[in-house]
Design an enzyme around this catalytic site. Structure first.
Site, PDB file in Angstrom:
ATOM      1  N   SER A  22      77.791  73.085  47.583  1.00  0.00           N
ATOM      2  CA  SER A  22      76.814  71.992  47.527  1.00  0.00           C
ATOM      3  C   SER A  22      76.371  71.421  48.862  1.00  0.00           C
ATOM      4  O   SER A  22      75.449  70.602  48.904  1.00  0.00           O
ATOM      5  CB  SER A  22      77.365  70.850  46.657  1.00  0.00           C
ATOM      6  OG  SER A  22      77.378  71.230  45.308  1.00  0.00           O
TER       7      SER A  22
ATOM      8  N   LYS B 118      74.441  60.988  50.754  1.00  0.00           N
ATOM      9  CA  LYS B 118      74.462  61.363  49.346  1.00  0.00           C
ATOM     10  C   LYS B 118      75.000  60.203  48.508  1.00  0.00           C
ATOM     11  O   LYS B 118      76.004  59.590  48.872  1.00  0.00           O
ATOM     12  CB  LYS B 118      75.338  62.598  49.196  1.00  0.00           C
ATOM     13  CG  LYS B 118      75.359  63.233  47.817  1.00  0.00           C
ATOM     14  CD  LYS B 118      76.181  64.516  47.877  1.00  0.00           C
ATOM     15  CE  LYS B 118      76.165  65.267  46.553  1.00  0.00           C
ATOM     16  NZ  LYS B 118      76.924  66.540  46.639  1.00  0.00           N
TER      17      LYS B 118
ATOM     18  N   SER C  52      74.554  70.523  45.254  1.00  0.00           N
ATOM     19  CA  SER C  52      74.150  69.260  44.663  1.00  0.00           C
ATOM     20  C   SER C  52      73.688  68.224  45.678  1.00  0.00           C
ATOM     21  O   SER C  52      73.177  67.167  45.310  1.00  0.00           O
ATOM     22  CB  SER C  52      75.326  68.681  43.874  1.00  0.00           C
ATOM     23  OG  SER C  52      76.415  68.403  44.736  1.00  0.00           O
TER      24      SER C  52
END
Length: 470
Positions: free
Chosen positions: A180, A81, A156
């Site tokens: 997330s 990420k 996310s």
């Protein structure tokens, strides 16, 4: 074992490279070929560093030939990420504000994986500043679900969920502040571990909410997550909240049976208003655990809606505090939904925030008392399978908060309590969309939920299914 190296699990490919049945270059090339095939339709990567990755793979192979092995993941290519600082690399945090930000330090979690020998493939897409549960991003476009590209990945950690599901990377770091990691794992059909607050250092990871943020992996299996957790967990001088002390044998835990364990099912809230297919898959998952020898019992938990509300107070306030300067100086550089949510955080009173923080201890004590008779809890991650990108693209409209609350209402209470939770794939809807369930353990007892998740995965193949390119 598949002849395509990228389709192997993290644990399997690490063993294959160590055993010299496949080289790091062959594995890295296999991942890059799948990235080239899938990226145009998924938008899962923020950056792809093919030449640099191949050079690093060649260096890993050369070092192994000389008997120099960095660690358990020597030569294994991974992507993470795009909020984990990596010195010398641009780290956008999914935002326009940090579009050109070059990190000068490397996050502790990422550095520990590097020390274990990993190869960097690039960086993965994410929701702007990690503040959203769907996977939309107004600056870089939405990430698409590889099981059906018209549907969301969840957020996310959107790129992490999509890339692991499509087998573009063997695993990926995500972050979980309100769901997330678990939401992308659920929507994309992969395994995702939200760790206990304090289990893994957060140093060098972009903050969203200082008291709720957690670092954890998304991967194919519970075994893969156990391997990664064992490499990352532990004390860190750069993060005083990271807990010191001996670590459990996470990999050993995944090999233990679950016969005789007691797993709790909530009597309310987490089983209310479920989509019929999610409810069906939940019951089927419970049946698997029973066949594996677990005792399934009903557990009455304390009121969970209050936990959800308290989590929102804490998250909104802490996020607004972190972003206050940029909201004043650069409001036009935020996406509409993220700006709206950050501005809402400014409206939370200091009294409300302090009350929410003060209540965390008593709330955790009440939860622990309720689950005293079970080894772990199991519950849905979300009441629905992945919505479409179009229907969830609500921006800052009046429908935005309702959409966000619906998707996250089963994850936020766990964040507020700071507990570990493992999302595992447990089935598919009639339309072919994956559905996951979350195992929730006691504080710092990741070993137990990994044990249960691994047992479920030995009995099923949902985690091993691979989406087909359409």
């Amino acid at each position: 074992m598949s002849t395509e190296p990228a389709l192997m699990s993290l644990t399997a490919v690490a063993k294959a490279i160590a055993g010299k049945t496949v080289s790091s270059r062959e594995v890295t090339q296999s991942c890059l070929e799948r990235i080239a095939q899938w990226q145009p339709s998924l938008n899962a990567f923020m950056s792809i560093e093919a030449d640099r990755a191949l050079a690093a793979a060649d260096a890993a192979d050369a070092a192994r030939a000389k008997g120099k092995v960095s660690g358990a993941l020597h030569g294994v290519p991974l992507a993470h990420k795009d909020m984990y600082y990596d010195a010398g690399h641009v780290v956008t945090c999914g935002s326009r504000i940090r579009r050109d930000f070059v990190a000068t330090t490397t996050s502790t979690a990422l550095q520990r994986l590097k020390d274990a020998g990993t190869v960097r493939l690039g960086s993965l897409q994410m929701v702007e500043f990690a503040y959203g549960p769907t996977g939309h991003n107004p600056h870089y476009g939405p990430v698409h679900n590889p099981w059906n590209i018209d549907h969301i990945t969840g957020g996310s950690s959107s790129g992490s969920g999509s890339a692991v599901a499509a087998r573009l990377t063997f695993a990926a770091l995500g972050s979980d502040t309100g769901g997330s990691i678990r939401l992308p794992a659920h929507f994309c059909g992969v395994t995702g571990l939200k760790t206990t607050v304090g289990r893994v250092s957060r140093a060098g990871a972009m903050p969203l909410s200082q008291s709720l943020d957690t670092v954890g992996p998304l991967a194919q299996s519970a075994e893969d997550c156990a391997l990664l957790l064992g490499l990352m967990a532990g004390a860190d001088p750069a993060d005083p909240t990271a807990i010191a002390g001996p670590l459990p044998d996470y990999m050993g835990a995944t090999r233990e049976p679950i016969k005789g364990l007691t797993i709790g099912v909530p009597t309310a809230f987490y089983v209310d208003d479920l989509d019929p297919e999610v409810a069906r898959i939940f019951e089927e998952a419970l049946a698997v655990l029973k066949r594996e020898g677990a005792n399934i019992v009903q557990v009455e938990l304390p009121e969970q809606r209050q936990l959800t509300a308290a989590c929102q107070f804490v998250l909104a306030t802490e996020a607004a505090a972190f972003h206050k300067r940029w909201m004043i100086e650069r409001p036009g550089d935020y996406g509409a939904q993220v700006l709206m949510r950050l501005q809402n955080g400014l409206a939370v009173s200091g009294v409300s925030y302090l009350e929410a923080m003060r209540w965390r201890g008593p709330a955790l004590a009440a939860h622990n008392a309720a689950v005293a008779g079970v080894d772990a809890m199991i519950m849905p991650v979300s009441p629905v399978a992945a919505p479409t990108i179009a229907e969830s693209d609500v921006g800052n409209s009046p429908d935005a908060e309702a959409m966000i609350q619906r998707l996250t209402r089963f994850t936020r209470p766990i964040n507020y309590l700071g507990l570990p939770s493992l999302s595992i794939p447990t089935g598919f809807t009639k339309d072919g969309l994956p559905v996951g369930m979350q195992l929730v353990g006691r504080s710092f007892d990741e070993a137990m939920i990994l044990r249960i998740g691994a047992a479920f995965q030995r009995a099923t193949d949902f985690h091993g299914r691979v989406p087909k390119k359409r």
